[in-house]
Scaffold this motif. Structure first.
Motif, short mmCIF file in Angstrom:
data_model
loop_
_atom_site.label_atom_id
_atom_site.label_comp_id
_atom_site.label_asym_id
_atom_site.label_seq_id
_atom_site.Cartn_x
_atom_site.Cartn_y
_atom_site.Cartn_z
N ILE A 122 -7.60 31.28 -12.03
CA ILE A 122 -8.21 29.98 -12.30
C ILE A 122 -8.03 29.08 -11.07
CG2 ILE A 122 -8.05 27.88 -13.71
CD1 ILE A 122 -7.13 29.65 -16.03
N PRO A 123 -9.10 28.49 -10.57
CA PRO A 123 -9.01 27.73 -9.31
C PRO A 123 -8.33 26.38 -9.49
CG PRO A 123 -11.22 27.56 -10.22
CD PRO A 123 -10.48 28.54 -11.09
N SER A 124 -7.86 25.83 -8.40
CA SER A 124 -7.18 24.52 -8.44
C SER A 124 -8.13 23.40 -8.80
CB SER A 124 -6.54 24.23 -7.08
OG SER A 124 -7.52 24.22 -6.05
N SER A 125 -9.44 23.60 -8.63
CA SER A 125 -10.43 22.58 -8.99
C SER A 125 -10.70 22.53 -10.48
CB SER A 125 -11.74 22.84 -8.24
OG SER A 125 -12.23 24.15 -8.52
N CYS A 126 -10.03 23.39 -11.25
CA CYS A 126 -10.25 23.49 -12.69
C CYS A 126 -9.04 22.96 -13.45
CB CYS A 126 -10.52 24.95 -13.08
SG CYS A 126 -10.70 25.22 -14.86
N THR A 127 -9.28 22.04 -14.37
CA THR A 127 -8.25 21.54 -15.27
C THR A 127 -8.46 22.16 -16.64
OG1 THR A 127 -8.17 19.43 -14.10
CG2 THR A 127 -7.19 19.50 -16.30
N VAL A 128 -7.45 22.83 -17.18
CA VAL A 128 -7.55 23.48 -18.48
C VAL A 128 -6.97 22.55 -19.55
CG1 VAL A 128 -7.00 25.52 -19.85
CG2 VAL A 128 -7.31 25.73 -17.37
N HIS A 129 -7.73 22.35 -20.62
CA HIS A 129 -7.32 21.50 -21.72
C HIS A 129 -7.21 22.36 -22.98
CE1 HIS A 129 -8.64 17.95 -19.27
NE2 HIS A 129 -9.57 18.81 -18.88
N PHE A 130 -6.06 22.37 -23.61
CA PHE A 130 -5.84 23.19 -24.81
C PHE A 130 -6.00 22.35 -26.08
CE2 PHE A 130 -3.39 25.53 -21.54
CZ PHE A 130 -4.06 26.74 -21.63
N ASN A 131 -6.19 23.06 -27.20
CA ASN A 131 -6.37 22.42 -28.51
C ASN A 131 -7.54 21.44 -28.49
OD1 ASN A 131 -4.07 23.66 -29.86
ND2 ASN A 131 -2.81 22.39 -28.50
N LYS A 132 -8.61 21.83 -27.82
CA LYS A 132 -9.80 20.99 -27.72
C LYS A 132 -11.00 21.78 -28.28
CE LYS A 132 -8.00 17.34 -25.86
NZ LYS A 132 -7.98 16.07 -26.59
N ARG A 133 -11.24 21.61 -29.57
CA ARG A 133 -12.36 22.27 -30.23
C ARG A 133 -13.54 21.31 -30.30
NH1 ARG A 133 -12.75 26.72 -33.18
NH2 ARG A 133 -10.47 26.91 -33.36
N LEU A 134 -14.59 21.61 -29.59
CA LEU A 134 -15.77 20.75 -29.56
C LEU A 134 -16.43 20.71 -30.93
CD1 LEU A 134 -17.62 19.21 -27.37
CD2 LEU A 134 -19.16 21.14 -27.74
#
Length: 447
Positions: A122-134
């Motif tokens: 996963i690249p550094s330009s990517c922020t991962v957000h958990f427990n986020k159900r659209l």
């Protein structure tokens, strides 16, 4: 407007951190570097994966090479990358027989191991957000998108990619928001809701040693067999198995109950009570069996509208008979990621890039889905015009014809534009041409 070197040219939100979403983030990060900020939203509290085995075709390998990940993937140690495959008639209580044996290009591995490789990239330009159900998204007047999540939080993005699987909330909102001038309102549910195929799949992964002790000569220890589908994973230490039970009369009807559930070994054994001893011994090794109601996404008329795109199972969840679902998600992600990361792509002409993705990927993924469905019918001896399991005195001759057709079906990997890199190059030419001609407006009407 001039952007400083540290200012992203736009923001991409990816809903779903499965294989497609991860590959998309990796592709954008590799080719755009910090030019695009990526928000990767995952509904669960960690990046996990459903299922066990994953087939890696030469097409998938092509993408892995482009992303610099190929060397991290375990490769077959013999037969020049070919895997042995056995098609066997086993629904015979006194003993079945091989319809044919063949070698097929590609390899397989445990899905979790593959996802672990992607997670590490996963690249550094990517922020991962958990427990986020659209739950839904809305377009704002300046053109940006507001995302709404089940925890009542919101976020915004310039481009949204639905990689959120067969139950895709992005796909649901996508077709509800397009409007009656483009999509016949009576077909919205047909496009947004998955469809049951009438097939149940019993799945398990168990130690190969368990089967070896019970039945040392069982073909499942070495070969990829059909149609109980079984093949070794984790360097041969585990056996992945999927046993199919189909009722064509139920295809397209609602499935009652949970789509995935734990079941007893007795339920699995009962479904295959008329099969040969070797098949029964294989099934007897099941550990923690689960039952999956096999659903697909009906052919969609669009993969992209406005600044929203669909990839992977959200766009074309298909039957598994070609072992192509994950691979097609990877190809979607690679082509779309390269287009978004392209130096020509800006927020002003991003619709051109999205249209190029759709024009290249929609026809091929739907071709693969049709071929997979057709192949499944052949594996079950229920393809119209071919051997149906009944001996009419010329069984061997009929099976030889079926054999040639099945082998021909496997050739889907060579169809299309020649591979994902060739598809990307075609899409790039369309992007270049569209950018010269002043862009693209949404305007396709589908009725």
């Amino acid at each position: 407007m001039l952007l400083s070197p540290s200012t992203p040219k736009f923001r991409v939100a990816i809903c779903g951190a499965g294989i497609g979403g991860l590959v998309l983030a990796i592709t954008i990060g590799k080719f755009a570097r910090s030019d695009i900020h990526i928000d990767l939203y995952e509904a669960h509290d960690a990046i996990t994966t459903a299922g066990a085995g994953i087939s890696l075709s030469p097409r998938t390998a092509e993408v892995m090479v482009e992303l610099g990940l190929y060397e991290k993937i375990p490769h077959p140690s013999s037969n020049d990358g070919l895997r042995s495959l056995t098609v066997r008639k086993s629904n015979a209580p006194k003993g079945g027989f091989d319809v044919f044996k063949a070698f097929r290009s590609g390899s397989s591995m445990h899905r979790k191991d593959f996802v672990d490789i992607l997670k590490q990239s996963i690249p550094s330009s990517c922020t991962v957000h958990f427990n986020k159900r659209l739950t839904k998204y809305e377009k704002q007047s300046p053109g940006s998108l507001t995302l709404y999540f089940a925890d009542d939080s919101t976020s915004s993005a310039d481009v949204l990619v639905g990689a959120d699987g067969i139950h895709s909330s992005v796909r649901k909102t996508f077709f509800e928001a397009i409007g009656p001038d483009t999509i016949d309102p009576s077909k919205i549910r047909h496009y947004s809701d998955p469809s049951w195929t009438g097939t149940l799949v019993y799945r398990s992964v168990f130690p190969a040693e368990k089967l070896s002790e019970l039945d040392p000569s069982n073909v499942a220890l070495k070969d990829f067999i059909i149609h109980i589908v079984s093949y070794p994973v984790s360097q041969g230490t585990q056996i992945n198995i999927a046993a199919y039970v189909s009722d064509e009369q139920k295809a397209g009807t609602p499935f009652e109950g949970p789509w995935v559930s734990d079941v007893s070994l007795e339920e699995v054994e009962e479904a295959y009570q008329d099969f040969e001893p070797g098949a029964k011994r294989l099934l007897n090794c099941f550990e923690k069996p689960s039952r999956w109601a096999l659903h697909v996404v009906n052919d969609l008329p669009l993969f992209t509208w406005d600044r929203v795109a669909l990839i992977g199972d959200a766009a074309h969840a298909m039957t598994p008979y070609c072992g192509a679902g994950a691979g097609q998600a990877i190809e979607d992600a690679f082509v779309l990621g390269r287009l978004l990361a392209h130096p020509l792509t800006t927020l002003d002409n991003v619709l051109v890039a999205l249209k190029a993705y759709q024009d290249v990927r929609l026809p091929f993924t739907q071709f693969v889905a049709r071929e997979s469905k057709r192949t499944g019918k052949m594996y079950d001896f229920r393809a119209p015009g071919y051997y149906d399991g009944t001996d009419r005195g010329n069984e061997r001759e009929e099976m030889e014809i079926l054999k040639e057709k099945i082998i021909n079906q496997w050739d889907w990997v060579s169809k299309g534009e020649g591979g994902p890199v060739a598809e990307w190059e075609k899409a790039e030419r369309q992007l270049q041409e569209g950018s010269r001609n002043g862009g693209y407006e949404n305007g396709t009407s589908v009725h």
